[in-house]
Design a protein around this motif. Structure first.
Motif, PDB file in Angstrom:
ATOM      1  N   LYS A  66       0.844  -1.198   0.000  1.00 33.93           N
ATOM      2  CA  LYS A  66       0.000   0.000   0.000  1.00 33.93           C
ATOM      3  C   LYS A  66       0.879   1.248   0.000  1.00 33.93           C
ATOM      4  O   LYS A  66       2.101   1.171  -0.059  1.00 33.93           O
ATOM      5  CB  LYS A  66      -0.911  -0.001   1.229  1.00 33.93           C
ATOM      6  N   GLU A  67       0.250   2.426   0.114  1.00 35.33           N
ATOM      7  CA  GLU A  67       0.984   3.695   0.015  1.00 35.33           C
ATOM      8  C   GLU A  67       2.017   3.829   1.136  1.00 35.33           C
ATOM      9  O   GLU A  67       3.130   4.292   0.908  1.00 35.33           O
ATOM     10  CB  GLU A  67      -0.010   4.858   0.058  1.00 35.33           C
ATOM     11  N   LYS A  68       1.662   3.429   2.345  1.00 33.66           N
ATOM     12  CA  LYS A  68       2.599   3.518   3.465  1.00 33.66           C
ATOM     13  C   LYS A  68       3.810   2.614   3.221  1.00 33.66           C
ATOM     14  O   LYS A  68       4.953   2.992   3.481  1.00 33.66           O
ATOM     15  CB  LYS A  68       1.884   3.120   4.756  1.00 33.66           C
ATOM     16  N   GLY A  69       3.572   1.425   2.676  1.00 32.12           N
ATOM     17  CA  GLY A  69       4.657   0.508   2.357  1.00 32.12           C
ATOM     18  C   GLY A  69       5.528   1.033   1.227  1.00 32.12           C
ATOM     19  O   GLY A  69       6.742   0.819   1.211  1.00 32.12           O
ATOM     20  N   ARG A  70       4.917   1.741   0.266  1.00 33.64           N
ATOM     21  CA  ARG A  70       5.689   2.330  -0.832  1.00 33.64           C
ATOM     22  C   ARG A  70       6.634   3.410  -0.302  1.00 33.64           C
ATOM     23  O   ARG A  70       7.783   3.507  -0.738  1.00 33.64           O
ATOM     24  CB  ARG A  70       4.757   2.909  -1.892  1.00 33.64           C
ATOM     25  N   GLN A  87      18.316  -7.923  -1.217  1.00 31.01           N
ATOM     26  CA  GLN A  87      18.612  -7.249   0.049  1.00 31.01           C
ATOM     27  C   GLN A  87      17.465  -6.318   0.451  1.00 31.01           C
ATOM     28  O   GLN A  87      17.099  -6.254   1.631  1.00 31.01           O
ATOM     29  CB  GLN A  87      19.915  -6.457  -0.072  1.00 31.01           C
ATOM     30  N   LEU A  88      16.899  -5.620  -0.521  1.00 27.31           N
ATOM     31  CA  LEU A  88      15.756  -4.747  -0.234  1.00 27.31           C
ATOM     32  C   LEU A  88      14.568  -5.554   0.288  1.00 27.31           C
ATOM     33  O   LEU A  88      13.900  -5.149   1.241  1.00 27.31           O
ATOM     34  CB  LEU A  88      15.322  -3.998  -1.492  1.00 27.31           C
ATOM     35  N   ALA A  94      11.628  -7.644   7.047  1.00 25.51           N
ATOM     36  CA  ALA A  94      12.012  -7.612   8.457  1.00 25.51           C
ATOM     37  C   ALA A  94      11.107  -6.671   9.245  1.00 25.51           C
ATOM     38  O   ALA A  94      11.019  -6.757  10.459  1.00 25.51           O
ATOM     39  CB  ALA A  94      13.466  -7.170   8.597  1.00 25.51           C
ATOM     40  N   GLY A  95      10.417  -5.788   8.572  1.00 19.35           N
ATOM     41  CA  GLY A  95       9.541  -4.819   9.228  1.00 19.35           C
ATOM     42  C   GLY A  95       8.200  -5.421   9.611  1.00 19.35           C
ATOM     43  O   GLY A  95       7.961  -6.623   9.464  1.00 19.35           O
ATOM     44  N   PRO A  96       7.291  -4.568  10.070  1.00 22.94           N
ATOM     45  CA  PRO A  96       6.002  -5.046  10.578  1.00 22.94           C
ATOM     46  C   PRO A  96       4.997  -5.435   9.498  1.00 22.94           C
ATOM     47  O   PRO A  96       3.987  -6.058   9.801  1.00 22.94           O
ATOM     48  CB  PRO A  96       5.471  -3.834  11.360  1.00 22.94           C
ATOM     49  N   SER A  97       5.236  -5.075   8.250  1.00 25.50           N
ATOM     50  CA  SER A  97       4.244  -5.333   7.212  1.00 25.50           C
ATOM     51  C   SER A  97       4.301  -6.778   6.736  1.00 25.50           C
ATOM     52  O   SER A  97       5.191  -7.549   7.092  1.00 25.50           O
ATOM     53  CB  SER A  97       4.476  -4.387   6.033  1.00 25.50           C
ATOM     54  N   ALA A  98       3.352  -7.136   5.888  1.00 23.52           N
ATOM     55  CA  ALA A  98       3.274  -8.495   5.353  1.00 23.52           C
ATOM     56  C   ALA A  98       4.476  -8.780   4.471  1.00 23.52           C
ATOM     57  O   ALA A  98       5.029  -7.884   3.840  1.00 23.52           O
ATOM     58  CB  ALA A  98       1.989  -8.655   4.555  1.00 23.52           C
ATOM     59  N   SER A  99       4.882 -10.029   4.425  1.00 23.72           N
ATOM     60  CA  SER A  99       6.051 -10.367   3.612  1.00 23.72           C
ATOM     61  C   SER A  99       5.660 -10.394   2.138  1.00 23.72           C
ATOM     62  O   SER A  99       4.558 -10.793   1.771  1.00 23.72           O
ATOM     63  CB  SER A  99       6.616 -11.720   4.039  1.00 23.72           C
ATOM     64  N   VAL A 100       6.587  -9.933   1.310  1.00 22.40           N
ATOM     65  CA  VAL A 100       6.351  -9.851  -0.127  1.00 22.40           C
ATOM     66  C   VAL A 100       7.511 -10.524  -0.851  1.00 22.40           C
ATOM     67  O   VAL A 100       8.586 -10.742  -0.288  1.00 22.40           O
ATOM     68  CB  VAL A 100       6.217  -8.392  -0.597  1.00 22.40           C
ATOM     69  N   SER A 101       7.293 -10.831  -2.117  1.00 21.83           N
ATOM     70  CA  SER A 101       8.325 -11.501  -2.903  1.00 21.83           C
ATOM     71  C   SER A 101       9.285 -10.470  -3.515  1.00 21.83           C
ATOM     72  O   SER A 101       8.998  -9.270  -3.551  1.00 21.83           O
ATOM     73  CB  SER A 101       7.681 -12.323  -4.016  1.00 21.83           C
ATOM     74  N   GLU A 102      10.397 -10.980  -4.026  1.00 28.90           N
ATOM     75  CA  GLU A 102      11.370 -10.106  -4.685  1.00 28.90           C
ATOM     76  C   GLU A 102      10.767  -9.476  -5.930  1.00 28.90           C
ATOM     77  O   GLU A 102      11.029  -8.312  -6.230  1.00 28.90           O
ATOM     78  CB  GLU A 102      12.623 -10.901  -5.068  1.00 28.90           C
TER      79      GLU A 102
END
Length: 124
Positions: A66-70, A87-88, A94-102
């Protein structure tokens, strides 16, 4: 073949108003630059529902980032511009948001306009 883009609210209003003023279907279609069948369907929708607006929603799967994650991802990229996508992704997950793929991270970074550049070699 996909569906054509919806008419703007202004064009829909023009169709309704032109038909209320008594212009023909063909003249209205020429005025708005659309087909006669579109004019007929929008006018019929306005007569039946009293509303000619489009209820069509966005298509496709909703974005995971979402916008906050962007904004967070943009901050991570700007901290160290030499990081790889892997690495990104590790830092983002590692943060609080949902895990996403490369692939999602790479697509989002490219959508934000942050793409890689090679340093210019001076041939002086």
């Amino acid at each position: 073949m996909g569906k054509a883009a919806d008419l703007s609210e202004f064009d829909r209003g023009q169709i309704v108003m032109a038909r209320r003023l008594g212009t023909s279907i063909t003249e209205t279609a020429r005025l708005v630059a659309c087909s006669r069948s579109v004019v007929v369907s929008i006018h019929a929708k306005w007569i039946n529902d009293g509303d000619a607006s489009s209820r069509r929603q966005g298509v496709g799967r909703p974005c995971v980032i979402k916008e906050k994650g962007r904004r967070r991802l943009s901050r991570l990229v700007k901290q160290n511009r030499r990081q790889t996508v892997a690495q990104l992704t590790a830092q983002y997950n590692a943060g609080p948001s949902a895990s996403v793929s490369e692939h999602t991270v790479q697509r989002t970074v490219l959508d934000m306009g942050l793409c890689s550049r090679l340093p210019l070699v001076c041939l002086c």
